[in-house]
Design an enzyme around this catalytic site. Structure first.
Site, PDB file in Angstrom:
ATOM      1  N   GLY A 159       0.793  -1.220   0.000  1.00 61.48           N
ATOM      2  CA  GLY A 159       0.000   0.000   0.000  1.00 61.48           C
ATOM      3  C   GLY A 159       0.826   1.269   0.000  1.00 61.48           C
ATOM      4  N   ILE A 160       0.402   2.234   0.805  1.00 62.48           N
ATOM      5  CA  ILE A 160       1.117   3.508   0.895  1.00 62.48           C
ATOM      6  C   ILE A 160       2.567   3.281   1.295  1.00 62.48           C
ATOM      7  CG2 ILE A 160       1.298   5.644   2.238  1.00 62.48           C
ATOM      8  CD1 ILE A 160      -1.802   5.662   2.325  1.00 62.48           C
ATOM      9  N   ASN A 207       6.206  -5.973  15.008  1.00 63.76           N
ATOM     10  CA  ASN A 207       4.927  -5.530  15.540  1.00 63.76           C
ATOM     11  C   ASN A 207       5.198  -4.202  16.237  1.00 63.76           C
ATOM     12  OD1 ASN A 207       2.583  -5.000  16.940  1.00 63.76           O
ATOM     13  ND2 ASN A 207       2.662  -6.849  18.205  1.00 63.76           N
ATOM     14  N   VAL A 208       4.750  -3.101  15.644  1.00 67.33           N
ATOM     15  CA  VAL A 208       5.114  -1.785  16.187  1.00 67.33           C
ATOM     16  C   VAL A 208       4.532  -1.540  17.571  1.00 67.33           C
ATOM     17  CG1 VAL A 208       5.440  -0.757  13.900  1.00 67.33           C
ATOM     18  CG2 VAL A 208       3.201  -0.577  15.033  1.00 67.33           C
ATOM     19  N   TYR A 262     -10.354   5.116  15.643  1.00 65.56           N
ATOM     20  CA  TYR A 262      -9.310   5.373  14.644  1.00 65.56           C
ATOM     21  C   TYR A 262      -9.000   6.869  14.541  1.00 65.56           C
ATOM     22  CZ  TYR A 262      -7.201   5.919  10.013  1.00 65.56           C
ATOM     23  OH  TYR A 262      -6.377   6.271   8.966  1.00 65.56           O
ATOM     24  N   ILE A 319      -3.846   0.449  11.706  1.00 70.71           N
ATOM     25  CA  ILE A 319      -5.070  -0.262  11.356  1.00 70.71           C
ATOM     26  C   ILE A 319      -6.209   0.756  11.367  1.00 70.71           C
ATOM     27  CG2 ILE A 319      -4.310  -2.522  12.191  1.00 70.71           C
ATOM     28  CD1 ILE A 319      -5.923  -1.992  14.757  1.00 70.71           C
ATOM     29  N   PRO A 355      -3.694  11.401   4.618  1.00 68.71           N
ATOM     30  CA  PRO A 355      -4.361  11.048   3.369  1.00 68.71           C
ATOM     31  C   PRO A 355      -5.880  11.062   3.544  1.00 68.71           C
ATOM     32  CG  PRO A 355      -2.779   9.363   4.067  1.00 68.71           C
ATOM     33  CD  PRO A 355      -3.034  10.258   5.236  1.00 68.71           C
ATOM     34  N   ASN A 400       4.111   4.780   9.281  1.00 64.60           N
ATOM     35  CA  ASN A 400       2.971   4.514   8.412  1.00 64.60           C
ATOM     36  C   ASN A 400       2.096   3.366   8.903  1.00 64.60           C
ATOM     37  OD1 ASN A 400       1.501   4.332   5.682  1.00 64.60           O
ATOM     38  ND2 ASN A 400       2.560   2.357   5.760  1.00 64.60           N
ATOM     39  N   ALA A 401       2.653   2.442   9.668  1.00 62.72           N
ATOM     40  CA  ALA A 401       1.900   1.265  10.099  1.00 62.72           C
ATOM     41  C   ALA A 401       0.676   1.669  10.921  1.00 62.72           C
ATOM     42  CB  ALA A 401       2.792   0.345  10.927  1.00 62.72           C
TER      43      ALA A 401
END
Length: 252
Positions: A17-18, A63-64, A155, A93, A185, A90-91
């Site tokens: 993805g991005i 896993n960040v 989110y 959900i 974005p 960027n990571a």
């Protein structure tokens, strides 16, 4: 074009993805790139593209939300590629759920990855930037934090936190030669969006036509282009900025 001057970059969520587009653009502009991702299935293909630009690439399964994972990956990158000069957080959900149905577990999971992960990753590499008196941190936030978004309260809250994190850290590290900016974005055509396309009552293009003035969905490359600029030597007088790349969905 070498706008990045052989720096080492870490891109979280860089396997697809991005994130994968960001990896390509940073390599194009002169960076060696470490791809950090929990799902590394596509990472080798991205690494090959990086090497195609004549740059070094490394893949780390991370896993960040796990600080031990992050610290181990940061040490590996430092030892094998060199001090980190660029970090792209960027990571993330982006779950959807009616507010009254959001559980404590739902809330904690999205905060652990999206906000705590940004904290862990930044803290893990910032000393390299401090030591070199140069650094670029670029956080991927979201237009949902700017405008609000139905069924995405948890989110949007995390991405609002990312924007605030950006501004506060920018104030603290600017005298050290480090800039911190964020890119929110809007609707970007990634595999994640493709998987929920059917949820739009009037189709994806109908949604775009009614919400995005430029009348097209975003592409990962649109975001990567902005990130590459903010990560470059050219952006040293820009910090604490929210650079909206959203086709006009939200205008400051």
């Amino acid at each position: 074009m070498n706008r990045i001057n052989n720096r080492v970059a870490v891109v979280t969520g860089g396997a697809a993805g991005i994130g994968s587009a960001v990896c390509r653009f940073l390599a194009r502009d002169g960076a060696d790139v470490a791809i950090w991702d929990w799902n590394t299935d596509n990472a080798e293909a991205v690494a090959e593209e990086i090497r195609g630009y004549g740059r070094r690439a490394m893949i780390c399964k991370v896993n960040v939300a796990n600080q031990a994972d992050v610290l181990a990956a940061a040490k590996k990158v430092h030892n094998e590629l060199g001090p980190v000069g660029i970090l792209v957080n960027n990571a993330a959900i982006s779950p959807e759920k009616d507010f009254v149905e959001i559980s404590e577990e739902d809330w904690d999971r999205v905060f652990d990855i999206n906000l705590k992960g940004t904290f862990f990753c930044t803290q893990a590499v910032i000393n390299d930037m401090i030591d070199n008196q140069w650094g670029r941190v670029v956080n991927i936030s979201s237009s949902s934090a700017q405008s609000g978004a139905r069924r995405m309260v948890h989110y949007a809250a995390t991405k609002g936190g990312v924007i605030a994190f950006t501004k506060a850290l920018a104030q603290e590290v600017a005298p050290l030669g480090i800039t911190v900016n964020n890119v929110p974005p809007s609707t970007v055509y990634t595999d994640g969006l493709k998987s929920v396309e059917s949820r739009f009552p009037n189709g994806l293009q109908g949604y775009v036509d009614s919400t995005i003035p430029v009348k097209r969905v975003g592409q990962p490359e649109d975001i990567a282009n902005a990130v590459a600029f903010l990560a470059s030597e050219d952006s040293g007088f820009i910090t604490g900025v929210t650079l909206s790349v959203n086709g006009g969905r939200y205008m400051l």
